[in-house]
Design a protein around this motif. Structure first.
Motif, PDB file in Angstrom:
ATOM      1  N   ASP A   1      85.793   9.416  54.562  1.00 59.11           N
ATOM      2  CA  ASP A   1      85.885   8.876  53.211  1.00 59.11           C
ATOM      3  C   ASP A   1      85.004   7.640  53.060  1.00 59.11           C
ATOM      4  O   ASP A   1      84.309   7.473  52.058  1.00 59.11           O
ATOM      5  CB  ASP A   1      87.334   8.501  52.889  1.00 59.11           C
TER       6      ASP A   1
ATOM      7  N   ARG B   1      76.827  11.179  56.389  1.00 55.09           N
ATOM      8  CA  ARG B   1      77.210  11.223  54.967  1.00 55.09           C
ATOM      9  C   ARG B   1      76.747  12.516  54.317  1.00 55.09           C
ATOM     10  O   ARG B   1      77.472  13.128  53.528  1.00 55.09           O
ATOM     11  CB  ARG B   1      76.609  10.007  54.261  1.00 55.09           C
TER      12      ARG B   1
ATOM     13  N   ASN C   1      88.486   9.802  46.650  1.00 55.55           N
ATOM     14  CA  ASN C   1      87.222   9.115  46.914  1.00 55.55           C
ATOM     15  C   ASN C   1      86.450   8.773  45.652  1.00 55.55           C
ATOM     16  O   ASN C   1      85.413   8.102  45.725  1.00 55.55           O
ATOM     17  CB  ASN C   1      86.337   9.971  47.822  1.00 55.55           C
TER      18      ASN C   1
ATOM     19  N   CYS D   1      80.018  14.381  53.019  1.00 60.05           N
ATOM     20  CA  CYS D   1      80.309  13.907  51.657  1.00 60.05           C
ATOM     21  C   CYS D   1      79.457  14.611  50.595  1.00 60.05           C
ATOM     22  O   CYS D   1      79.063  13.979  49.609  1.00 60.05           O
ATOM     23  CB  CYS D   1      80.086  12.399  51.559  1.00 60.05           C
TER      24      CYS D   1
ATOM     25  N   CYS E   1      81.316   7.648  52.063  1.00 61.13           N
ATOM     26  CA  CYS E   1      80.901   7.723  50.657  1.00 61.13           C
ATOM     27  C   CYS E   1      80.300   6.405  50.181  1.00 61.13           C
ATOM     28  O   CYS E   1      79.443   6.388  49.290  1.00 61.13           O
ATOM     29  CB  CYS E   1      82.097   8.078  49.774  1.00 61.13           C
TER      30      CYS E   1
ATOM     31  N   ASP F   1      81.340  14.742  47.047  1.00 59.78           N
ATOM     32  CA  ASP F   1      81.900  13.515  46.468  1.00 59.78           C
ATOM     33  C   ASP F   1      80.847  12.790  45.647  1.00 59.78           C
ATOM     34  O   ASP F   1      79.776  12.423  46.156  1.00 59.78           O
ATOM     35  CB  ASP F   1      82.429  12.599  47.573  1.00 59.78           C
ATOM     36  N   ASP F   2      81.169  12.579  44.364  1.00 55.67           N
ATOM     37  CA  ASP F   2      80.235  11.908  43.462  1.00 55.67           C
ATOM     38  C   ASP F   2      80.948  11.109  42.377  1.00 55.67           C
ATOM     39  O   ASP F   2      80.319  10.644  41.431  1.00 55.67           O
ATOM     40  CB  ASP F   2      79.308  12.937  42.805  1.00 55.67           C
TER      41      ASP F   2
END
Length: 702
Positions: free
Chosen positions: A606, A675, A498, A679, A609, A682-683
């Protein structure tokens, strides 16, 4: 004048005809400047074949339906279709077969490249009623007379067909005479297209090839007709092929009954003795025909059967010996020291370079260049490996040596063959999605979707892990319960695959959209449904052609079938429907899409994101939950469970886009909560965190 005239006789093919005709009309060649006419000849079929053809002709002006007042047979029906044809080239397709996607375009290119030959031989494959696809088996580079005798595996220049007065016979084996005469015609220019263009569908019953009886004796008469009229040179070429064809039919229990075998052999022997070569026969079968000895042929057939059985046993024994040798070599390699700089990668059961392992591999080459990365792929997927990436074939000597020596093991599924994990090896299980459906040991309550899974093997595999990668707290919680083991540590780092959603720039996204054919100003929807355990093959729960038409010109729909279903989605032709099933990277498709339309696919987690709209289309939610089980109610409308707007039927799905609710404030609020829940890690830096932890910061906890 059309470029191609495709003639399809129709008699008792109602279960197959619609797909056959669609396979012709949906050819991409027709959307890029080519043209065709499709002539369907209803051979007084007593079923719904004529109605299906009439419906097709009503909606598409390229289709012409010819109705015969009485049943004439496939040969006369094809002749009538050929007489009606106006195209420069003739193709004959049976009503229960298929023209494969891209075939007409490839045929047109081959005809141009060969300066418009008289006959173009085509490759084919075959599929049985279990949907097992096998190669056709023809060597198109060899003798044209050795190619399967069929009306549908060659294209004729129509002027050549007319000039030589070619015509199909009346009765069984109607194709033998024209197919053979075309090949033997003086000065005939022949070319080949060595790619499958036609799919021969083998029917379980109801076809002539599956109906034993004396009607198959007609084949002897067809070759009698050919050989009697042939000159000595052509006769010498044709006799061996005629003998092979006759003996193949004799050996087919689906055609010749045991009680008819001797009579058929005698008829074939009379033909061979009349027209066969003056010298010695080339094969044991031909020698039996030359001496008219049925006993000799039966002895040869039984001997051949015994040899075939022996060959199979020897092959199996050789395979076992090879496996044993591999195991012995592997055990020896297990005593050698580990290579501290070797990492082995795998993804999706050896399908290629993708998902989290691919992102980790790429980042490791950047941050830990001292680590040599080797991928495991299957032999049928080695073409997917990009240039410059090292790989080994599963089950090979190199594979076992790599598995024995590698210090690092990275996979999103499992490595093949039951390898032995050594002390000092570090195994990272990356997984390949956030769980909505039940996974691991939780699947025991849903046996319809397990398909013989060994839960003990699942536990044994889990005990090999050192790290279990997690994209969010929900995954950490589920993995710990359904893959129970004290051996591994949860690595809550986010999903490396991601990262690209946070690092891709506008110019990169614009290039991806252009590559996919998305015109400027259009809204691109990615339709990506998941696999269903209770459904075989890709069968979308929405009429995609009707859907894209209802949306209007401002929309384009990218269709991504699940990888279980092959390399394409089998779409109907439409300029705003783009089949992206075979695209190598789903991440590119997500970046190119303005919104995601999916059902229960983990792709939604995913895609969140990107903070772009997600529409859940779930017409069979109840069936899916009962068959597979889920961890939360995707349609509840509660923040953190539902990612956006929801549609339960096709009309509601269209309405969401027409009234704007797919991207309204309520849908945005749901997406934000979704989100936040799924998520949080995730960054854009997940791959770097994993690489540093795995390769640069030492070993996992003991």
């Amino acid at each position: 004048m059309s470029r191609f005239s495709v003639v399809v006789p129709a008699h008792r093919v109602q279960g197959y005809l619609r797909e056959c005709l669609d396979s012709v009309l949906e050819q991409a060649f027709c959307r890029t400047g080519g043209d065709l006419e499709l002539i369907v000849v209803d051979d007084a079929s007593p079923d719904a074949s004529a109605a299906i053809a009439a419906e097709c002709a009503e909606r598409d002006p390229r289709v012409q339906l010819v109705r015969l007042p009485a049943h004439a047979g496939a040969g006369p029906a094809r002749n009538i279709g050929a007489d009606r044809a106006t195209g420069t080239h003739l193709l004959f397709l049976d009503g229960d077969d298929l023209l494969l996607p891209g075939a007409l375009e490839a045929i047109a290119e081959a005809l141009d490249a060969a300066d418009d030959p008289d006959v173009l031989l085509l490759g084919h494959d075959r599929v049985d009623w279990w949907e097992n696809v096998r190669p056709g088996g023809d060597d198109l580079a060899g003798d044209p007379l050795a190619v399967t005798v069929a009306p549908w595996n060659r294209v004729y220049r129509r002027a050549f067909w007319q000039e030589h007065r070619l015509a199909f016979s009346d009765g069984p084996y109607e194709d033998v005479v024209p197919v053979r005469r075309a090949t033997l015609a003086p000065g005939a220019r022949t070319a080949v297209l060595d790619r499958p263009c036609v799919r021969w569908r083998e029917r379980r019953g109801g076809s002539f090839a599956k109906t034993p009886g004396r009607a198959h004796f007609a084949l002897i008469g067809r070759y009698e007709e050919l050989l009697a009229a042939a000159d000595p040179a052509d006769r010498a070429r044709l006799v061996p092929h005629a003998a092979r064809h006759l003996l193949a039919v004799l050996d087919d229990a689906g055609r010749i009954t045991p009680g008819d075998r001797k009579d058929f052999f005698r008829g074939a022997a009379r033909l061979y003795r009349t027209y066969g070569p003056a010298g010695p026969a080339a094969t044991p079968g031909e020698r039996a025909l030359a001496t008219a000895s049925y006993a000799a042929y039966e002895a040869h057939r039984k001997s051949r059967s015994r040899r075939s059985g022996l060959a199979r046993r020897l092959k199996q024994q050789k395979k076992k010996l090879r496996a044993r040798a591999m195991r012995l070599a592997y055990r020896a390699d297990l005593r050698r020291p580990l290579d501290p700089h070797l990492a082995v990668y795998g993804a999706y059961w050896n399908r290629g370079i993708s998902c989290n392992p691919a992102a980790i591999h790429a980042k490791a080459r950047e941050l830990a260049p001292h680590i040599r990365g080797v991928w495991v792929v299957s032999s049928r997927n080695k073409h997917r490996v990009p240039s410059g990436v090292e790989y080994v074939i599963e089950g090979s000597r190199d594979y076992w040596q790599t598995m024995a020596r590698a210090t690092y093991l990275i996979n999103n599924s499992s490595f093949p063959g039951g390898f032995t994990k050594r002390p000092g090896q570090v195994y990272l299980q990356t997984h390949h999605g956030t769980p909505l459906k039940k996974m691991g040991l939780d699947q025991r309550r849903y046996p319809a979707g397990t398909h013989g899974i060994s839960f003990q093997k699942i536990l044994d595999h889990t005990d090999q892990w050192d790290y279990s990668l997690s994209a969010n707290p929900h995954s950490t919680e589920i993995w710990e319960r359904v893959y129970p083991s004290t051996a591994y540590e949860a690595l809550e780092a986010g999903y490396p695959r991601n990262d690209v959603y946070f690092t891709a720039g506008r110019s990169e996204i614009a290039a991806l959209r252009a590559e996919l054919g998305i015109a400027d100003g259009r809204t691109a929807l990615l339709y990506a449904p998941t696999h269903r355990d209770y459904q075989k093959g890709f069968s979308p729960r929405v009429d995609l052609e009707r859907f894209v038409r209802a949306l209007g010109d401002e929309y384009v729909v990218l269709v991504r079938a699940h990888y279980f279903y092959g390399a394409d989605a089998g779409l109907r032709a439409h300029p705003r429907l783009i089949d992206v099933t075979g695209h190598a990277r789903v991440e590119d498709l997500c970046l190119a899409a303005d919104a995601l339309v999916t059902d229960y696919s983990s792709l939604m987690f995913d895609y969140a994101c990107l903070d772009r709209p997600i529409v859940t289309y779930a017409p069979d939610w109840q069936a899916y939950r009962l068959a597979r089980g889920t961890y939360f109610d995707l349609l509840s409308g509660r923040p953190g469970e539902t990612p956006g707007a929801v549609a339960r039927d096709e009309e509601e799905l269209v309405r969401l886009f027409r009234d704007g609710s797919w991207n309204a404030a309520e849908a945005t609020a749901l997406r934000t909560a979704f989100r936040d829940r799924f998520c949080p890690y995730d960054d854009g830096g997940a791959a770097e965190r994993v690489v540093r932890r795995l390769f640069l910061e030492g070993q996992p906890r003991s």
